[in-house]
Design an enzyme around this catalytic site. Structure first.
Site, PDB file in Angstrom:
ATOM      1  N   TYR A 103       0.702  -1.463  -0.153  1.00 45.52           N
ATOM      2  CA  TYR A 103      -0.444  -0.258   0.045  1.00 45.52           C
ATOM      3  C   TYR A 103       0.747   1.504  -0.034  1.00 45.52           C
ATOM      4  O   TYR A 103       1.994   1.171   0.632  1.00 45.52           O
ATOM      5  CB  TYR A 103      -1.030  -0.135   1.303  1.00 45.52           C
ATOM      6  CG  TYR A 103      -0.127   0.492   2.602  1.00 45.52           C
ATOM      7  CD1 TYR A 103       0.077   1.252   3.221  1.00 45.52           C
ATOM      8  CD2 TYR A 103      -0.151  -0.823   3.537  1.00 45.52           C
ATOM      9  CE1 TYR A 103       0.161   1.944   4.248  1.00 45.52           C
ATOM     10  CE2 TYR A 103       0.899  -0.495   4.571  1.00 45.52           C
ATOM     11  CZ  TYR A 103       0.879   1.132   5.180  1.00 45.52           C
ATOM     12  OH  TYR A 103       1.622   1.243   6.513  1.00 45.52           O
ATOM     13  N   CYS A 104       0.245   2.490   0.040  1.00 47.40           N
ATOM     14  CA  CYS A 104       0.566   3.367  -0.629  1.00 47.40           C
ATOM     15  C   CYS A 104      -0.550   4.322   0.253  1.00 47.40           C
ATOM     16  O   CYS A 104      -1.044   4.405   0.889  1.00 47.40           O
ATOM     17  CB  CYS A 104       1.874   3.958  -1.900  1.00 47.40           C
ATOM     18  SG  CYS A 104       0.769   3.785  -3.036  1.00 47.40           S
ATOM     19  N   ARG A 105       0.149   5.996  -0.332  1.00 50.50           N
ATOM     20  CA  ARG A 105      -0.986   6.811   0.432  1.00 50.50           C
ATOM     21  C   ARG A 105      -2.641   6.734  -0.705  1.00 50.50           C
ATOM     22  O   ARG A 105      -3.274   6.356  -0.248  1.00 50.50           O
ATOM     23  CB  ARG A 105      -0.746   8.571   0.083  1.00 50.50           C
ATOM     24  CG  ARG A 105      -1.321   9.454   0.059  1.00 50.50           C
ATOM     25  CD  ARG A 105      -1.227  10.780  -0.191  1.00 50.50           C
ATOM     26  NE  ARG A 105      -1.229  11.047  -1.165  1.00 50.50           N
ATOM     27  CZ  ARG A 105      -2.127  11.415  -1.822  1.00 50.50           C
ATOM     28  NH1 ARG A 105      -3.384  12.042  -1.258  1.00 50.50           N
ATOM     29  NH2 ARG A 105      -1.972  11.849  -3.058  1.00 50.50           N
TER      30      ARG A 105
END
Length: 108
Positions: A74-76
């Protein structure tokens, strides 16, 4: 019509609910946050490791990971993690999951 021209996607996008459920069903899975260290320090999903997609040594760090595990990335917002998932899939990782909407969609 011309699906054979489309490159095969080698990871799966999951909603936050599906991501959380599958992650909890796989106790040996690895959770990777591909945001910057600064973003990671501001808040991360519990038990995540930080491997910054934009760092110079991202590929080297990924290459050291065992390929027989499941990876939840995941990221932002889901864009960087999508790129990271593609990279993992292109390098022989078979169980790769992207959090659609990134940590912004996470409510668990």
């Amino acid at each position: 019509m011309f699906d054979f021209f489309k490159p095969k996607k080698n990871y799966e996008n999951l909603s936050a609910t599906a991501f959380n459920q599958l992650l909890n069903e796989m106790p040996n899975a690895v959770l990777i946050d591909v945001r910057t260290p600064q973003e990671f320090r501001q808040g991360a999903i519990e038990n995540a490791i930080n491997i910054d997609l934009m760092s110079n040594d991202f590929s080297q760090k990924i290459a050291k990971l065992p390929k027989d595990k499941a990876y939840f990335v995941y990221c932002r917002s889901g864009n960087r993690s999508g790129s990271a998932c593609k990279h993992l899939g292109n390098n022989g990782f078979e169980q790769v999951y992207n959090l659609s909407g990134g940590i912004m969609s996470w409510s668990f």
